[in-house]
Design a protein around this motif. Structure first.
Motif, short mmCIF file in Angstrom:
data_model
loop_
_atom_site.label_atom_id
_atom_site.label_comp_id
_atom_site.label_asym_id
_atom_site.label_seq_id
_atom_site.Cartn_x
_atom_site.Cartn_y
_atom_site.Cartn_z
N GLY A 87 0.79 -1.23 0.00
CA GLY A 87 0.00 0.00 0.00
C GLY A 87 0.82 1.27 0.00
O GLY A 87 1.54 1.56 0.96
N ASN A 88 0.70 2.06 -1.08
CA ASN A 88 1.37 3.35 -1.15
C ASN A 88 0.54 4.45 -0.48
O ASN A 88 -0.69 4.37 -0.44
N ILE A 89 1.23 5.47 0.01
CA ILE A 89 0.57 6.67 0.52
C ILE A 89 1.05 7.84 -0.32
O ILE A 89 2.25 8.12 -0.39
N LEU A 90 0.13 8.52 -0.98
CA LEU A 90 0.49 9.64 -1.84
C LEU A 90 0.81 10.88 -0.99
O LEU A 90 0.37 10.98 0.16
N PRO A 91 1.59 11.83 -1.54
CA PRO A 91 1.90 13.05 -0.79
C PRO A 91 0.63 13.78 -0.34
O PRO A 91 -0.39 13.76 -1.03
N GLU A 92 0.72 14.42 0.79
CA GLU A 92 -0.37 15.21 1.36
C GLU A 92 -1.64 14.38 1.57
O GLU A 92 -2.75 14.86 1.35
N SER A 93 -1.46 13.15 1.96
CA SER A 93 -2.62 12.30 2.22
C SER A 93 -2.35 11.40 3.42
O SER A 93 -1.20 11.21 3.83
N ILE A 94 -3.43 10.85 3.95
CA ILE A 94 -3.36 9.94 5.09
C ILE A 94 -3.92 8.59 4.65
O ILE A 94 -4.89 8.53 3.90
N ARG A 95 -3.30 7.53 5.11
CA ARG A 95 -3.80 6.20 4.79
C ARG A 95 -3.84 5.35 6.05
O ARG A 95 -2.95 5.44 6.89
#
Length: 337
Positions: free
Chosen positions: A231-239
């Motif tokens: 699972g990747n987390i994109l910039p400026e986001s929460i996962r």
């Protein structure tokens, strides 16, 4: 056990959901996810495999759309901003392709990275559909009858890789449980300029400090049998990621007292436990996120039944001993009279 969550599984699930008019075996576009790197000014050539599994020939059209993160589940949100200068506009796609029923074709696409492209992450999806590209009102992508491949491009340069652990807890907020499973919740925020893929373990130790079990976080088994972060987390986001410590798969939660006794026996744990989270991320996998929490497991239904059984056994034993003693005494008296 890791539950899974932009992961390979999430990409497949989300993009499969865009098919709508097709079923999952009608048209195959592979791979479902590209993770590639480039430098400003570089041109990349790569390809896709398209397989028409329908029972008739058809013409298919390509289009590219940028996407961002939506919510904390790892779902991509596709945007169709005309003139948006980002990855989608750098991708040169082939024209319409015609595929006979059962035909497999390899198609190439080109990514031309501008000289002044910003270092960091850039994200787009390549869609394949039965109709020419079009935008719906408000710039959203028309998603009917489409499948796609996600492209995660990392442009080299002064890239910032920084993640922050927002939360490490238990899914339902409880700290005292009657039985397994114990469901853990991990929420990570990406404060950098490129996608990150934190992955690791939750090590669980009992009250004596002995390691009981190790639960994987954001790790899944691939088709080749190897385990990898997903699972990747994109910039400026929460996962958020969920992982579970469980002894057995349960279709239904127990309802009656005796069902709960049986369930606690099959999913037994007892006492105080400490769970230590240890995640690694970064291009060199040299950055860490750690946290610790504790919880209790008290299977009181099983303990109550066990206690009652123990009391009955002890009572029976005492009764048997007393009866035997009386028999011995009586026998001794009769012998000497």
């Amino acid at each position: 056990m890791t539950k899974f969550s932009i992961s390979l599984f999430a990409a497949i699930a989300v993009l499969a959901g865009l098919i709508l008019a097709y079923n999952s075996s009608a048209l195959t576009l592979s791979p479902p996810l590209y993770e590639i790197g480039a430098m400003p000014g570089q041109t990349l050539k790569t390809g896709l495999k398209v397989f028409n599994e329908t029972d008739k020939a058809n013409t298919f059209y390509f289009e590219a759309q940028n996407f961002t993160a939506k919510g904390e589940e790892g779902d991509p949100y596709f945007v169709g901003e005309i003139g948006k200068e980002d990855l989608a506009s750098w991708i040169e796609l082939p024209g319409p392709i015609h595929l006979e029923s059962g035909e497999l074709k390899q198609v190439e696409f080109i990514i031309k990275v501008p000289e002044k492209a910003d270092p960091g992450g850039h994200y787009a999806a390549i869609f394949l559909s039965t109709s020419p590209p079009s935008l719906e009102e408000g710039g959203a992508v028309g998603l009917a009858a489409k499948i796609g491949t996600l492209v995660l491009l990392k442009i080299g340069g002064e890239v910032i890789e920084e993640g922050r652990l927002i939360e490490f807890g238990l899914v339902d907020g409880k700290r005292i449980f009657e039985h397994l499973p114990i469901d853990f919740l991990v929420r990570v925020e990406n404060l950098g300029t490129v996608h990150i893929k934190p992955a690791g373990t939750i090590e669980i130790r009992n009250i004596f400090g002995i390691k009981t079990v190790e639960v994987k976080v954001n790790i899944a088994k691939m088709p080749d049998g190897k385990e990898r972060p997903v699972g990747n987390i994109l910039p400026e986001s929460i996962r958020k990621f969920e992982s579970s410590w469980q002894a057995s798969e349960a279709e239904n939660q127990p309802e009656t007292f005796w069902q709960k006794v049986k369930f606690e026996k099959e999913n037994f744990a007892f006492g105080r436990y400490q769970a230590k989270l240890d995640l690694d991320y970064g291009a060199e996998n040299d950055k860490k996120l750690t946290a610790v929490l504790s919880f209790w497991v008290f299977p009181w239904h099983l303990i109550l039944v066990s206690f009652i059984v123990l009391v009955l056994v002890l009572a029976l034993l005492v009764f048997s001993i007393r009866r035997y003693n009386r028999w011995i005494i009586k026998k001794s008296k009769s012998k000497f009279s």
